[in-house]
Design a protein around this motif. Structure first.
Motif, PDB file in Angstrom:
ATOM      1  N   GLY A  30       0.779  -1.232   0.000  1.00 47.29           N
ATOM      2  CA  GLY A  30       0.000   0.000   0.000  1.00 47.29           C
ATOM      3  C   GLY A  30       0.806   1.274   0.000  1.00 47.29           C
ATOM      4  N   LEU A  31       2.128   1.177  -0.143  1.00 49.76           N
ATOM      5  CA  LEU A  31       2.958   2.376  -0.184  1.00 49.76           C
ATOM      6  C   LEU A  31       3.134   2.859  -1.621  1.00 49.76           C
ATOM      7  CD1 LEU A  31       3.993   0.612   2.416  1.00 49.76           C
ATOM      8  CD2 LEU A  31       5.819   2.321   2.438  1.00 49.76           C
ATOM      9  N   ALA A  32       3.272   4.155  -1.787  1.00 50.14           N
ATOM     10  CA  ALA A  32       3.731   4.699  -3.058  1.00 50.14           C
ATOM     11  C   ALA A  32       5.244   4.494  -3.103  1.00 50.14           C
ATOM     12  CB  ALA A  32       3.396   6.181  -3.165  1.00 50.14           C
ATOM     13  N   VAL A  33       5.785   4.156  -4.269  1.00 47.29           N
ATOM     14  CA  VAL A  33       7.196   3.769  -4.344  1.00 47.29           C
ATOM     15  C   VAL A  33       7.945   4.579  -5.387  1.00 47.29           C
ATOM     16  CG1 VAL A  33       8.805   1.890  -4.790  1.00 47.29           C
ATOM     17  CG2 VAL A  33       6.645   1.417  -3.618  1.00 47.29           C
ATOM     18  N   ALA A  34       9.050   5.188  -4.942  1.00 49.73           N
ATOM     19  CA  ALA A  34      10.002   5.812  -5.853  1.00 49.73           C
ATOM     20  C   ALA A  34      11.107   4.803  -6.108  1.00 49.73           C
ATOM     21  CB  ALA A  34      10.569   7.084  -5.241  1.00 49.73           C
ATOM     22  N   ALA A  35      11.196   4.341  -7.349  1.00 53.55           N
ATOM     23  CA  ALA A  35      12.211   3.361  -7.730  1.00 53.55           C
ATOM     24  C   ALA A  35      13.398   4.097  -8.326  1.00 53.55           C
ATOM     25  CB  ALA A  35      11.631   2.371  -8.742  1.00 53.55           C
ATOM     26  N   LEU A  36      14.514   4.128  -7.575  1.00 53.16           N
ATOM     27  CA  LEU A  36      15.710   4.825  -8.025  1.00 53.16           C
ATOM     28  C   LEU A  36      16.726   3.838  -8.556  1.00 53.16           C
ATOM     29  CD1 LEU A  36      14.374   7.063  -6.313  1.00 53.16           C
ATOM     30  CD2 LEU A  36      16.667   7.704  -5.525  1.00 53.16           C
ATOM     31  N   ASP A  37      17.397   4.225  -9.618  1.00 51.96           N
ATOM     32  CA  ASP A  37      18.468   3.388 -10.146  1.00 51.96           C
ATOM     33  C   ASP A  37      19.309   4.207 -11.110  1.00 51.96           C
ATOM     34  OD1 ASP A  37      18.793   0.100 -10.105  1.00 51.96           O
ATOM     35  OD2 ASP A  37      19.777   1.043 -11.828  1.00 51.96           O
ATOM     36  N   LEU A  38      20.567   3.805 -11.261  1.00 59.07           N
ATOM     37  CA  LEU A  38      21.442   4.444 -12.235  1.00 59.07           C
ATOM     38  C   LEU A  38      20.924   4.181 -13.649  1.00 59.07           C
ATOM     39  CD1 LEU A  38      24.076   6.097 -12.447  1.00 59.07           C
ATOM     40  CD2 LEU A  38      25.322   3.929 -12.598  1.00 59.07           C
ATOM     41  N   ASP A  39      20.260   3.048 -13.839  1.00 61.17           N
ATOM     42  CA  ASP A  39      19.623   2.693 -15.103  1.00 61.17           C
ATOM     43  C   ASP A  39      18.207   3.260 -15.087  1.00 61.17           C
ATOM     44  OD1 ASP A  39      18.365   1.506 -17.278  1.00 61.17           O
ATOM     45  OD2 ASP A  39      19.311  -0.445 -16.988  1.00 61.17           O
ATOM     46  N   GLY A  40      18.066   4.448 -15.621  1.00 61.12           N
ATOM     47  CA  GLY A  40      16.792   5.139 -15.547  1.00 61.12           C
ATOM     48  C   GLY A  40      15.664   4.416 -16.261  1.00 61.12           C
ATOM     49  N   ALA A  41      15.958   3.842 -17.429  1.00 67.97           N
ATOM     50  CA  ALA A  41      14.919   3.141 -18.182  1.00 67.97           C
ATOM     51  C   ALA A  41      14.400   1.942 -17.406  1.00 67.97           C
ATOM     52  CB  ALA A  41      15.464   2.711 -19.544  1.00 67.97           C
ATOM     53  N   ALA A  42      15.300   1.201 -16.773  1.00 66.13           N
ATOM     54  CA  ALA A  42      14.889   0.029 -15.995  1.00 66.13           C
ATOM     55  C   ALA A  42      14.144   0.453 -14.733  1.00 66.13           C
ATOM     56  CB  ALA A  42      16.103  -0.827 -15.645  1.00 66.13           C
ATOM     57  N   ALA A  43      14.533   1.578 -14.132  1.00 63.24           N
ATOM     58  CA  ALA A  43      13.805   2.090 -12.965  1.00 63.24           C
ATOM     59  C   ALA A  43      12.372   2.440 -13.349  1.00 63.24           C
ATOM     60  CB  ALA A  43      14.516   3.306 -12.390  1.00 63.24           C
TER      61      ALA A  43
END
Length: 253
Positions: A30-43
């Motif tokens: 139920g959380l909103a999620v910020a997916a961070l990664d050096l690979d922006g497209a995959a994030a």
């Protein structure tokens, strides 16, 4: 009701493997999620998977070892999702070699992502948690923190994260913030596949050999780690802080 529902989680290294599994699980919680990664497209692909399942998410490209990039990423999180209440420092790299072959770049790259990155990310979000009087920080350590041939840099970084975790628990506990760490054992991911390739062993053989040493008789899956992180990020884990859980299919420490 779990008060973590509706809050915002930031997961680093969320493009694949353990990080992606954690991002997906927290969204299911139920959380909103910020997916961070050096690979922006995959994030962004991780975020799109969450959105397709009915969740709220944003995929953000970020070099967590760069303070300016971290600040910019958190600004995006605040704008697109809201103030961060849960931080999972998962991003990691390996540059394995025996000590006499290890370069300064090998050492500094691993320290930069694991320790500098966790420090920068935590420093950037803790003020929001302090203001809210509620927060959850989960760091990804490893059984390699106990020592592992060919991983002097990685082992040192993962052991460092354990000390970092315990110190955060001491400093931030009075503000309603907990800090814990998960230390995975052998997990079937791209990273362990790369290790198998480095030592010249087919991955299936490498995983089978690892399973023979694991009491539960199988390699771990990214979802196994995500379950532990889910607990640490929950309202119910409010009296658990400064702990290191070895999720390794058996005792490791």
């Amino acid at each position: 009701m779990n008060q973590a529902v509706g809050r915002v989680a930031v997961v680093t290294g969320a493009a694949r493997g353990i990080g992606q599994a954690i991002a997906v699980r927290l969204a299911e919680d139920g959380l909103a999620v910020a997916a961070l990664d050096l690979d922006g497209a995959a994030a962004k692909a991780t975020a799109e998977r969450i959105i397709a399942a009915g969740g709220r998410a944003s995929g953000i490209e970020a070099d967590i070892a760069d303070p300016d990039a971290v600040a910019a990423a958190i600004d995006i999180v605040n704008t697109e999702l809201g103030l961060p209440a849960v931080l999972v420092n998962n991003a990691g790299v390996t540059r394995d070699n025996l000590l006499f072959k290890m370069t300064i770049e090998d050492w500094e790259t691993v320290m930069g992502v694991h320790l500098r990155g966790a420090f920068l990310m935590t420093r950037a979000v803790q003020k929001y948690m302090v203001d809210a009087g509620w927060g959850r920080i989960v760091n990804l350590s490893s059984v390699s923190a106990l020592g592992n041939r060919g991983q002097a840099n990685y082992a040192a970084a993962k052991a460092g994260l354990q000390g970092f975790t315990r110190t955060l628990a001491i400093e931030l506990g009075r503000f309603g913030i907990t800090a814990n760490a998960v230390a995975p054992g052998f997990i079937a991911t791209d990273m362990t596949r790369a290790t198998a390739e480095r030592v010249g062993v087919p991955f299936d053989d490498y995983a089978a050999a690892a399973a023979e040493r694991i009491p539960v008789g199988r390699p771990g899956r990214p979802e196994d780690i995500a379950h532990v992180v889910s607990f640490f990020a929950s309202e119910g884990a409010g009296f658990v802080s400064g702990q290191i859980v070895y999720a390794a299919g058996g005792p490791s420490n």
